[in-house]
Design a protein around this motif. Structure first.
Motif, PDB file in Angstrom:
ATOM      1  N   SER A  38      -4.075 -39.410  26.940  1.00 53.93           N
ATOM      2  CA  SER A  38      -3.158 -38.419  27.613  1.00 53.93           C
ATOM      3  C   SER A  38      -1.768 -39.033  28.054  1.00 53.93           C
ATOM      4  CB  SER A  38      -3.842 -38.396  29.002  1.00 53.93           C
ATOM      5  OG  SER A  38      -3.782 -39.776  29.680  1.00 53.93           O
ATOM      6  N   ILE A  76       0.949 -39.978  30.590  1.00 53.84           N
ATOM      7  CA  ILE A  76       1.068 -40.155  31.974  1.00 53.84           C
ATOM      8  C   ILE A  76       2.167 -39.759  32.736  1.00 53.84           C
ATOM      9  CG2 ILE A  76       0.786 -42.187  33.856  1.00 53.84           C
ATOM     10  CD1 ILE A  76      -1.148 -43.502  31.774  1.00 53.84           C
ATOM     11  N   GLU A 109      -2.445 -51.939  38.692  1.00 55.36           N
ATOM     12  CA  GLU A 109      -1.470 -50.927  38.831  1.00 55.36           C
ATOM     13  C   GLU A 109      -0.449 -51.230  37.648  1.00 55.36           C
ATOM     14  OE1 GLU A 109      -1.304 -51.216  43.625  1.00 55.36           O
ATOM     15  OE2 GLU A 109       0.222 -52.432  42.494  1.00 55.36           O
ATOM     16  N   PHE A 142       1.710 -46.485  39.013  1.00 54.63           N
ATOM     17  CA  PHE A 142       0.613 -45.318  38.372  1.00 54.63           C
ATOM     18  C   PHE A 142      -0.864 -46.386  38.414  1.00 54.63           C
ATOM     19  CE2 PHE A 142       4.321 -43.878  36.484  1.00 54.63           C
ATOM     20  CZ  PHE A 142       4.146 -42.620  36.808  1.00 54.63           C
ATOM     21  N   SER A 143      -1.798 -45.660  38.883  1.00 53.57           N
ATOM     22  CA  SER A 143      -3.295 -46.145  38.530  1.00 53.57           C
ATOM     23  C   SER A 143      -3.628 -46.434  37.259  1.00 53.57           C
ATOM     24  CB  SER A 143      -4.126 -45.544  39.458  1.00 53.57           C
ATOM     25  OG  SER A 143      -5.477 -45.869  39.049  1.00 53.57           O
ATOM     26  N   THR A 157      -6.864 -44.318  36.309  1.00 54.51           N
ATOM     27  CA  THR A 157      -6.987 -42.899  36.315  1.00 54.51           C
ATOM     28  C   THR A 157      -5.755 -42.378  35.999  1.00 54.51           C
ATOM     29  OG1 THR A 157      -6.150 -42.604  38.762  1.00 54.51           O
ATOM     30  CG2 THR A 157      -8.416 -43.009  38.319  1.00 54.51           C
ATOM     31  N   GLY A 158      -4.540 -43.208  35.924  1.00 51.10           N
ATOM     32  CA  GLY A 158      -3.086 -42.712  35.763  1.00 51.10           C
ATOM     33  C   GLY A 158      -2.590 -41.850  36.612  1.00 51.10           C
ATOM     34  N   ALA A 159      -3.157 -41.823  38.010  1.00 47.96           N
ATOM     35  CA  ALA A 159      -2.557 -41.047  39.133  1.00 47.96           C
ATOM     36  C   ALA A 159      -1.300 -41.983  39.576  1.00 47.96           C
ATOM     37  CB  ALA A 159      -3.510 -41.238  40.113  1.00 47.96           C
ATOM     38  N   ALA A 160      -0.285 -40.949  39.914  1.00 43.25           N
ATOM     39  CA  ALA A 160       0.978 -41.582  40.305  1.00 43.25           C
ATOM     40  C   ALA A 160       0.733 -42.281  41.806  1.00 43.25           C
ATOM     41  CB  ALA A 160       2.287 -40.655  40.675  1.00 43.25           C
ATOM     42  N   LEU A 161       1.158 -43.495  42.252  1.00 39.91           N
ATOM     43  CA  LEU A 161       0.743 -44.277  43.579  1.00 39.91           C
ATOM     44  C   LEU A 161       2.138 -44.201  44.293  1.00 39.91           C
ATOM     45  CD1 LEU A 161      -1.454 -47.063  42.070  1.00 39.91           C
ATOM     46  CD2 LEU A 161      -2.134 -45.021  43.271  1.00 39.91           C
TER      47      LEU A 161
END
Length: 469
Positions: free
Chosen positions: A297, A299, A317, A334-335, A338-342
Protein backbone atom coordinates in the motif's frame (compact mmCIF):
# COMPACT_ATOMS: atom_id res chain seq x y z
CA UNK A 1 37.97 -30.44 24.29
CA UNK A 2 34.40 -29.64 25.30
CA UNK A 3 35.60 -28.51 28.73
CA UNK A 4 38.15 -26.15 27.19
CA UNK A 5 35.50 -24.76 24.83
CA UNK A 6 33.03 -24.22 27.69
CA UNK A 7 35.63 -22.36 29.75
CA UNK A 8 36.50 -20.15 26.81
CA UNK A 9 32.84 -19.22 26.35
CA UNK A 10 32.45 -18.31 30.03
CA UNK A 11 35.53 -16.08 29.92
CA UNK A 12 34.29 -14.27 26.82
CA UNK A 13 30.79 -13.81 28.23
CA UNK A 14 32.15 -12.23 31.38
CA UNK A 15 33.78 -9.57 29.23
CA UNK A 16 30.58 -8.72 27.35
CA UNK A 17 27.61 -6.64 28.53
CA UNK A 18 24.27 -8.38 28.68
CA UNK A 19 21.79 -7.31 26.01
CA UNK A 20 19.46 -4.54 27.11
CA UNK A 21 16.07 -3.58 25.80
CA UNK A 22 16.07 -0.62 23.46
CA UNK A 23 15.05 2.55 25.22
CA UNK A 24 14.76 5.38 22.76
CA UNK A 25 13.59 8.73 24.05
CA UNK A 26 14.61 11.32 21.46
CA UNK A 27 14.59 11.79 17.71
CA UNK A 28 17.39 14.01 16.40
CA UNK A 29 16.32 15.76 13.23
CA UNK A 30 18.82 17.24 10.80
CA UNK A 31 17.24 20.22 9.06
CA UNK A 32 18.61 22.29 6.21
CA UNK A 33 17.72 24.30 3.15
CA UNK A 34 21.13 23.99 1.41
CA UNK A 35 21.98 27.50 2.59
CA UNK A 36 21.68 26.93 6.34
CA UNK A 37 21.70 23.86 8.54
CA UNK A 38 20.62 23.06 12.08
CA UNK A 39 19.74 20.22 14.41
CA UNK A 40 16.43 19.82 16.25
CA UNK A 41 14.97 17.27 18.64
CA UNK A 42 11.60 15.57 19.09
CA UNK A 43 10.62 13.98 22.41
CA UNK A 44 9.22 10.55 21.50
CA UNK A 45 6.74 10.50 24.39
CA UNK A 46 5.24 13.99 24.07
CA UNK A 47 6.34 14.67 20.45
CA UNK A 48 7.43 18.13 21.59
CA UNK A 49 9.82 19.76 19.10
CA UNK A 50 12.87 21.78 20.04
CA UNK A 51 14.34 23.47 16.99
CA UNK A 52 17.84 24.79 16.36
CA UNK A 53 19.62 23.19 19.31
CA UNK A 54 22.84 23.70 17.34
CA UNK A 55 23.98 24.66 13.85
CA UNK A 56 25.43 22.40 11.16
CA UNK A 57 26.55 22.80 7.58
CA UNK A 58 23.89 23.11 4.88
CA UNK A 59 24.79 19.75 3.28
CA UNK A 60 25.14 17.13 5.99
CA UNK A 61 24.24 13.73 7.43
CA UNK A 62 23.89 12.77 11.10
CA UNK A 63 24.82 9.57 12.96
CA UNK A 64 24.38 8.57 16.62
CA UNK A 65 27.02 6.50 18.42
CA UNK A 66 27.96 6.06 22.06
CA UNK A 67 25.98 9.00 23.38
CA UNK A 68 27.31 11.47 20.81
CA UNK A 69 26.06 12.84 17.50
CA UNK A 70 28.41 12.79 14.54
CA UNK A 71 27.52 15.22 11.75
CA UNK A 72 29.17 14.57 8.39
CA UNK A 73 29.51 18.01 6.83
CA UNK A 74 29.87 17.17 3.17
CA UNK A 75 30.80 18.94 -0.07
CA UNK A 76 32.51 22.28 0.57
CA UNK A 77 33.18 21.67 4.28
CA UNK A 78 34.77 18.19 4.37
CA UNK A 79 34.71 17.72 8.12
CA UNK A 80 33.19 15.77 10.99
CA UNK A 81 31.36 17.67 13.74
CA UNK A 82 31.02 15.86 17.08
CA UNK A 83 28.09 17.07 19.22
CA UNK A 84 27.40 16.14 22.84
CA UNK A 85 23.68 16.32 23.75
CA UNK A 86 24.62 16.09 27.44
CA UNK A 87 26.56 19.36 27.15
CA UNK A 88 23.68 21.40 25.76
CA UNK A 89 24.51 20.18 22.26
CA UNK A 90 27.96 21.71 22.33
CA UNK A 91 30.32 20.90 19.46
CA UNK A 92 33.11 19.19 21.34
CA UNK A 93 35.25 18.38 18.32
CA UNK A 94 35.34 19.33 14.64
CA UNK A 95 38.02 18.01 12.34
CA UNK A 96 38.87 17.91 8.65
CA UNK A 97 38.84 14.69 6.65
CA UNK A 98 40.69 16.21 3.70
CA UNK A 99 39.98 19.28 1.60
CA UNK A 100 37.79 18.44 -1.36
CA UNK A 101 37.28 14.83 -0.21
CA UNK A 102 33.45 15.13 0.11
CA UNK A 103 32.78 12.79 3.08
CA UNK A 104 29.56 10.78 2.98
CA UNK A 105 29.29 8.64 6.11
CA UNK A 106 30.96 7.78 9.41
CA UNK A 107 30.95 4.46 11.25
CA UNK A 108 32.16 4.74 14.83
CA UNK A 109 33.69 1.48 16.08
CA UNK A 110 34.94 2.82 19.43
CA UNK A 111 35.66 6.19 21.08
CA UNK A 112 39.08 6.10 19.42
CA UNK A 113 38.32 4.53 16.03
CA UNK A 114 35.95 5.42 13.22
CA UNK A 115 35.77 4.99 9.46
CA UNK A 116 34.86 7.79 7.04
CA UNK A 117 33.81 7.26 3.41
CA UNK A 118 34.80 9.99 0.96
CA UNK A 119 33.25 10.33 -2.47
CA UNK A 120 36.27 12.08 -3.99
CA UNK A 121 38.94 9.74 -2.62
CA UNK A 122 39.78 6.06 -3.23
CA UNK A 123 40.93 5.70 0.40
CA UNK A 124 38.60 4.78 3.25
CA UNK A 125 39.81 7.03 6.07
CA UNK A 126 40.36 5.80 9.63
CA UNK A 127 40.22 8.49 12.31
CA UNK A 128 40.34 8.86 16.07
CA UNK A 129 37.04 10.69 16.64
CA UNK A 130 38.11 11.79 20.12
CA UNK A 131 41.10 13.73 18.80
CA UNK A 132 40.28 14.17 15.13
CA UNK A 133 43.58 12.61 14.10
CA UNK A 134 43.86 10.48 10.99
CA UNK A 135 45.24 7.10 12.06
CA UNK A 136 45.25 5.16 8.80
CA UNK A 137 43.18 4.07 5.87
CA UNK A 138 42.16 1.25 3.57
CA UNK A 139 42.57 1.61 -0.17
CA UNK A 140 39.47 0.80 -2.23
CA UNK A 141 41.22 1.80 -5.47
CA UNK A 142 41.04 -1.78 -6.71
CA UNK A 143 37.23 -1.47 -6.75
CA UNK A 144 37.18 1.78 -8.72
CA UNK A 145 35.93 2.20 -12.27
CA UNK A 146 37.76 4.05 -15.08
CA UNK A 147 37.92 7.38 -13.24
CA UNK A 148 39.99 5.84 -10.43
CA UNK A 149 37.35 6.51 -7.77
CA UNK A 150 35.12 3.83 -6.25
CA UNK A 151 32.59 6.50 -5.08
CA UNK A 152 32.15 4.99 -1.60
CA UNK A 153 29.02 6.06 0.28
CA UNK A 154 26.99 4.43 3.09
CA UNK A 155 28.34 1.97 5.64
CA UNK A 156 27.13 -0.59 8.17
CA UNK A 157 29.14 -2.80 10.52
CA UNK A 158 28.15 -6.41 11.25
CA UNK A 159 30.43 -7.99 13.81
CA UNK A 160 34.04 -7.59 12.74
CA UNK A 161 33.18 -6.62 9.16
CA UNK A 162 32.34 -3.24 7.69
CA UNK A 163 30.10 -3.18 4.61
CA UNK A 164 30.51 -0.19 2.29
CA UNK A 165 28.39 0.81 -0.70
CA UNK A 166 30.63 1.36 -3.73
CA UNK A 167 28.55 3.22 -6.31
CA UNK A 168 31.04 3.42 -9.24
CA UNK A 169 29.78 6.53 -11.00
CA UNK A 170 30.77 8.61 -14.03
CA UNK A 171 29.35 12.13 -13.97
CA UNK A 172 27.04 11.03 -11.13
CA UNK A 173 25.56 8.34 -13.38
CA UNK A 174 26.12 4.63 -12.66
CA UNK A 175 28.64 2.73 -14.75
CA UNK A 176 28.56 -0.99 -15.53
CA UNK A 177 28.19 -2.32 -11.96
CA UNK A 178 28.11 -1.42 -8.28
CA UNK A 179 29.61 -3.29 -5.35
CA UNK A 180 29.71 -3.72 -1.60
CA UNK A 181 33.24 -3.48 -0.23
CA UNK A 182 33.95 -5.53 2.90
CA UNK A 183 36.63 -4.44 5.39
CA UNK A 184 37.91 -6.41 8.38
CA UNK A 185 37.78 -3.85 11.21
CA UNK A 186 40.35 -5.77 13.26
CA UNK A 187 42.99 -5.98 10.55
CA UNK A 188 41.88 -2.91 8.51
CA UNK A 189 42.17 -4.91 5.33
CA UNK A 190 39.86 -5.48 2.39
CA UNK A 191 38.10 -8.86 2.56
CA UNK A 192 38.02 -10.79 -0.74
CA UNK A 193 34.40 -11.64 -1.56
CA UNK A 194 35.35 -13.78 -4.58
CA UNK A 195 38.61 -15.75 -4.14
CA UNK A 196 38.18 -17.28 -7.60
CA UNK A 197 39.02 -13.89 -9.19
CA UNK A 198 42.51 -12.35 -8.76
CA UNK A 199 42.69 -9.44 -6.33
CA UNK A 200 40.37 -8.47 -3.47
CA UNK A 201 36.85 -8.37 -4.91
CA UNK A 202 33.70 -6.70 -3.60
CA UNK A 203 30.21 -8.18 -3.47
CA UNK A 204 28.58 -7.69 -6.88
CA UNK A 205 25.13 -6.15 -6.53
CA UNK A 206 22.23 -7.05 -8.83
CA UNK A 207 21.73 -3.35 -9.63
CA UNK A 208 23.68 -0.11 -9.73
CA UNK A 209 23.80 3.13 -7.75
CA UNK A 210 23.20 1.90 -4.15
CA UNK A 211 22.17 5.22 -2.61
CA UNK A 212 20.11 4.29 0.45
CA UNK A 213 21.19 3.52 3.97
CA UNK A 214 21.67 -0.14 4.82
CA UNK A 215 18.93 -2.02 6.67
CA UNK A 216 19.39 -5.22 8.68
CA UNK A 217 17.14 -8.28 8.91
CA UNK A 218 17.96 -9.85 12.26
CA UNK A 219 15.95 -13.00 11.45
CA UNK A 220 18.05 -13.99 8.45
CA UNK A 221 21.22 -12.11 9.39
CA UNK A 222 21.20 -10.34 6.03
CA UNK A 223 21.58 -6.71 4.96
CA UNK A 224 19.47 -4.77 2.48
CA UNK A 225 20.27 -1.70 0.39
CA UNK A 226 18.34 0.16 -2.29
CA UNK A 227 19.85 0.31 -5.81
CA UNK A 228 18.22 3.15 -7.72
CA UNK A 229 20.11 2.62 -10.99
CA UNK A 230 19.22 5.42 -13.41
CA UNK A 231 16.51 7.76 -12.22
CA UNK A 232 13.06 7.41 -13.77
CA UNK A 233 14.01 3.98 -15.12
CA UNK A 234 12.75 0.76 -13.51
CA UNK A 235 16.20 -0.85 -13.39
CA UNK A 236 16.84 -1.33 -9.67
CA UNK A 237 15.36 -2.54 -6.43
CA UNK A 238 16.12 -3.44 -2.82
CA UNK A 239 19.03 -5.88 -2.82
CA UNK A 240 19.87 -8.58 -0.30
CA UNK A 241 23.45 -8.92 0.99
CA UNK A 242 24.57 -12.03 2.87
CA UNK A 243 27.39 -11.15 5.33
CA UNK A 244 28.26 -14.84 5.79
CA UNK A 245 28.66 -15.91 2.17
CA UNK A 246 29.67 -12.43 0.96
CA UNK A 247 27.19 -12.59 -1.89
CA UNK A 248 24.04 -10.83 -2.98
CA UNK A 249 21.17 -13.33 -3.42
CA UNK A 250 19.30 -10.82 -5.59
CA UNK A 251 16.40 -8.45 -4.93
CA UNK A 252 13.99 -8.57 -2.01
CA UNK A 253 11.72 -6.50 -4.27
CA UNK A 254 12.30 -4.71 -7.58
CA UNK A 255 11.59 -1.13 -8.60
CA UNK A 256 9.04 -2.49 -11.07
CA UNK A 257 7.14 -4.06 -8.18
CA UNK A 258 7.57 -0.95 -6.00
CA UNK A 259 6.34 1.29 -8.80
CA UNK A 260 9.22 3.77 -8.80
CA UNK A 261 12.81 4.64 -7.97
CA UNK A 262 13.84 3.39 -4.53
CA UNK A 263 15.23 6.26 -2.41
CA UNK A 264 15.11 4.84 1.12
CA UNK A 265 14.64 1.45 2.79
CA UNK A 266 13.22 0.71 6.26
CA UNK A 267 13.20 -2.98 7.16
CA UNK A 268 10.69 -4.22 9.74
CA UNK A 269 9.58 -7.80 8.93
CA UNK A 270 9.33 -9.97 5.80
CA UNK A 271 5.56 -9.44 5.91
CA UNK A 272 5.70 -5.64 6.17
CA UNK A 273 8.57 -3.25 5.53
CA UNK A 274 8.80 0.23 4.03
CA UNK A 275 10.44 2.32 1.32
CA UNK A 276 10.42 5.81 -0.08
CA UNK A 277 9.90 5.64 -3.84
CA UNK A 278 9.83 8.30 -6.52
CA UNK A 279 7.79 8.43 -9.73
CA UNK A 280 8.85 11.28 -12.01
CA UNK A 281 10.34 12.91 -8.87
CA UNK A 282 7.13 12.68 -6.87
CA UNK A 283 7.91 10.77 -3.69
CA UNK A 284 5.73 8.53 -1.54
CA UNK A 285 6.12 6.22 1.46
CA UNK A 286 5.00 2.68 0.67
CA UNK A 287 4.65 -0.61 2.55
CA UNK A 288 5.93 -3.80 0.90
CA UNK A 289 6.60 -7.44 1.67
CA UNK A 290 9.45 -9.72 0.64
CA UNK A 291 7.87 -13.17 0.89
CA UNK A 292 6.50 -13.11 -1.74
CA UNK A 293 7.69 -9.78 -3.15
CA UNK A 294 4.71 -7.47 -3.30
CA UNK A 295 3.75 -3.81 -2.94
CA UNK A 296 1.17 -3.60 -0.14
CA UNK A 297 0.00 0.00 0.00
CA UNK A 298 0.89 3.67 -0.22
CA UNK A 299 1.03 5.20 3.24
CA UNK A 300 1.94 8.83 2.54
CA UNK A 301 2.13 10.76 -0.74
CA UNK A 302 2.36 14.53 -0.15
CA UNK A 303 3.47 15.26 -3.72
CA UNK A 304 6.69 16.67 -5.12
CA UNK A 305 10.20 15.48 -4.38
CA UNK A 306 9.60 16.02 -0.69
CA UNK A 307 10.18 12.83 1.33
CA UNK A 308 13.83 12.76 2.32
CA UNK A 309 14.16 10.09 5.02
CA UNK A 310 12.23 7.55 7.09
CA UNK A 311 13.29 5.68 10.23
CA UNK A 312 11.65 3.14 12.54
CA UNK A 313 11.95 3.53 16.32
CA UNK A 314 11.59 0.92 19.07
CA UNK A 315 7.96 1.97 19.67
CA UNK A 316 6.87 0.73 16.27
CA UNK A 317 6.62 4.26 14.86
CA UNK A 318 7.84 5.49 11.49
CA UNK A 319 9.28 9.00 11.55
CA UNK A 320 9.21 10.52 8.06
CA UNK A 321 10.95 13.73 6.96
CA UNK A 322 8.82 15.84 4.59
CA UNK A 323 10.79 18.86 3.33
CA UNK A 324 8.06 20.16 1.00
CA UNK A 325 8.99 23.77 0.26
CA UNK A 326 5.53 24.55 -1.15
CA UNK A 327 3.49 23.13 1.71
CA UNK A 328 4.14 22.65 5.41
CA UNK A 329 7.45 20.87 5.91
CA UNK A 330 7.85 18.82 9.04
CA UNK A 331 8.16 15.34 10.50
CA UNK A 332 5.19 12.96 10.19
CA UNK A 333 4.68 9.90 12.39
CA UNK A 334 2.92 6.69 11.30
CA UNK A 335 2.16 3.35 12.89
CA UNK A 336 4.39 0.70 11.37
CA UNK A 337 1.77 -1.96 12.13
CA UNK A 338 -1.19 -0.29 10.45
CA UNK A 339 0.14 2.69 8.50
CA UNK A 340 -2.19 5.00 10.45
CA UNK A 341 -1.09 8.62 10.82
CA UNK A 342 -0.16 9.32 14.45
CA UNK A 343 1.21 12.88 14.32
CA UNK A 344 2.42 15.61 12.02
CA UNK A 345 3.55 17.82 10.73
CA UNK A 346 5.91 18.29 13.66
CA UNK A 347 7.35 21.56 12.45
CA UNK A 348 11.07 22.31 12.59
CA UNK A 349 12.54 25.71 11.74
CA UNK A 350 14.16 24.41 8.55
CA UNK A 351 12.93 21.54 6.36
CA UNK A 352 13.79 18.11 7.89
CA UNK A 353 16.25 15.99 5.93
CA UNK A 354 17.26 13.11 8.17
CA UNK A 355 16.24 11.58 11.50
CA UNK A 356 18.23 9.47 13.99
CA UNK A 357 17.25 8.05 17.38
CA UNK A 358 19.20 8.11 20.63
CA UNK A 359 19.69 4.37 21.03
CA UNK A 360 20.72 2.06 18.23
CA UNK A 361 17.65 0.09 17.17
CA UNK A 362 19.52 -1.64 14.34
CA UNK A 363 21.15 -4.76 15.82
CA UNK A 364 23.87 -4.75 13.16
CA UNK A 365 25.39 -1.45 14.21
CA UNK A 366 26.15 -2.12 17.89
CA UNK A 367 24.48 -5.14 19.53
CA UNK A 368 25.61 -7.68 16.94
CA UNK A 369 29.33 -7.17 17.64
CA UNK A 370 28.58 -7.60 21.35
CA UNK A 371 26.72 -10.88 20.73
CA UNK A 372 29.32 -12.26 18.35
CA UNK A 373 31.50 -14.65 20.35
CA UNK A 374 33.21 -16.37 17.44
CA UNK A 375 33.11 -15.98 13.69
CA UNK A 376 33.66 -19.68 13.04
CA UNK A 377 36.55 -20.15 10.66
CA UNK A 378 37.18 -20.69 6.97
CA UNK A 379 34.73 -23.59 6.88
CA UNK A 380 31.97 -22.30 9.15
CA UNK A 381 29.78 -19.22 9.53
CA UNK A 382 26.86 -18.87 11.94
CA UNK A 383 24.18 -16.18 11.85
CA UNK A 384 22.69 -14.56 14.94
CA UNK A 385 19.85 -16.76 16.20
CA UNK A 386 16.26 -15.59 15.80
CA UNK A 387 13.83 -14.62 17.19
CA UNK A 388 15.38 -12.86 20.17
CA UNK A 389 14.40 -12.65 22.90
CA UNK A 390 12.55 -15.97 22.54
CA UNK A 391 10.01 -17.98 24.52
CA UNK A 392 9.83 -21.12 22.41
CA UNK A 393 13.24 -21.64 20.84
CA UNK A 394 15.44 -20.25 18.11
CA UNK A 395 16.77 -20.92 14.63
CA UNK A 396 20.11 -19.96 13.10
CA UNK A 397 21.56 -20.09 9.62
CA UNK A 398 24.70 -22.20 9.28
CA UNK A 399 26.98 -21.91 6.25
CA UNK A 400 29.58 -24.63 5.65
CA UNK A 401 32.48 -24.11 3.29
CA UNK A 402 32.93 -27.86 3.03
CA UNK A 403 31.16 -31.04 4.14
CA UNK A 404 31.63 -31.69 7.87
CA UNK A 405 30.21 -33.42 10.90
CA UNK A 406 28.40 -30.70 12.84
CA UNK A 407 27.72 -30.75 16.55
CA UNK A 408 25.55 -28.23 18.40
CA UNK A 409 25.60 -27.51 22.13
CA UNK A 410 23.63 -25.11 24.31
CA UNK A 411 25.52 -23.82 27.35
CA UNK A 412 24.53 -21.63 30.28
CA UNK A 413 26.57 -18.68 31.56
CA UNK A 414 28.49 -20.94 33.92
CA UNK A 415 29.64 -23.02 30.96
CA UNK A 416 27.46 -26.01 31.88
CA UNK A 417 26.00 -28.02 29.02
CA UNK A 418 22.22 -27.53 28.90
CA UNK A 419 21.55 -29.51 25.77
CA UNK A 420 23.55 -31.35 23.11
CA UNK A 421 21.77 -31.76 19.78
CA UNK A 422 22.51 -34.90 17.75
CA UNK A 423 25.61 -34.55 15.55
CA UNK A 424 25.02 -34.84 11.82
CA UNK A 425 27.08 -35.02 8.67
CA UNK A 426 26.16 -32.00 6.52
CA UNK A 427 27.12 -31.02 3.00
CA UNK A 428 28.74 -27.74 2.04
CA UNK A 429 26.29 -24.87 1.75
CA UNK A 430 23.48 -23.30 3.75
CA UNK A 431 21.64 -25.11 6.56
CA UNK A 432 19.24 -24.18 9.36
CA UNK A 433 19.71 -25.40 12.91
CA UNK A 434 17.05 -25.20 15.60
CA UNK A 435 16.87 -25.38 19.40
CA UNK A 436 13.41 -25.70 20.98
CA UNK A 437 14.36 -23.87 24.19
CA UNK A 438 14.36 -27.06 26.29
CA UNK A 439 17.07 -28.82 28.26
CA UNK A 440 18.21 -32.43 27.91
CA UNK A 441 15.26 -33.62 29.99
CA UNK A 442 12.71 -31.85 27.80
CA UNK A 443 11.97 -29.08 30.34
CA UNK A 444 11.68 -25.48 29.16
CA UNK A 445 14.83 -23.64 30.28
CA UNK A 446 14.69 -20.79 32.79
CA UNK A 447 14.79 -17.21 31.51
CA UNK A 448 18.31 -15.97 30.92
CA UNK A 449 21.24 -15.84 28.52
CA UNK A 450 22.51 -19.02 26.88
CA UNK A 451 25.18 -19.79 24.31
CA UNK A 452 24.60 -21.63 21.05
CA UNK A 453 27.93 -23.30 20.20
CA UNK A 454 28.43 -25.01 16.85
CA UNK A 455 31.44 -27.12 15.88
CA UNK A 456 32.27 -28.24 12.34
CA UNK A 457 35.58 -30.08 12.25
CA UNK A 458 38.14 -27.75 13.86
CA UNK A 459 35.98 -24.64 13.39
CA UNK A 460 33.78 -23.31 16.21
CA UNK A 461 31.19 -20.52 16.12
CA UNK A 462 29.15 -19.21 19.05
CA UNK A 463 26.31 -16.75 19.64
CA UNK A 464 24.32 -15.72 22.66
CA UNK A 465 20.60 -16.50 22.93
CA UNK A 466 18.21 -14.63 25.24
CA UNK A 467 15.27 -16.69 26.59
CA UNK A 468 12.25 -15.17 28.35
CA UNK A 469 8.96 -16.46 29.78
Amino acid sequence: MHLRLDRMIVIVLLLLPLPAAAAQHTAFVLTLDFQNGSLGTIDLASRAVTSDVTTTYSDARVRWAGGLLYVVNRFGQDNIQVIDPAQNFATIKQFSVGNGSNPQDICVVSPTKAYVTRLASPRLLIVNPSTGDSVGGVSLAGLADADGLPEMDRMMRVGSRLFIAVERLAGFMPTDSSLIAVVDVNADTLVDADPAVPGAQGILLPGTNPITTFSYDAASGRLLIGCVGSYNVADGGIAWIDPNTLTSPGYAITETQLGGDVLDVVWSTPARSFAIVSVLFNTSLVAWRSEPSQLLSTIFAPGGFSLADAALNDRGELYVCDNDAFGTPGVFVFSAATGAALAGPLVTSLPPIEVAFDEALDPASTPVPERELGSGGPGLALSVAWPQPSRDGVHARLTLGRAATVGVQVLDLAGRRVRALPAARLTAGLHTIAWDGRDAGGTRVAPGVYVLAVRAGSDVAMHRVVMVR
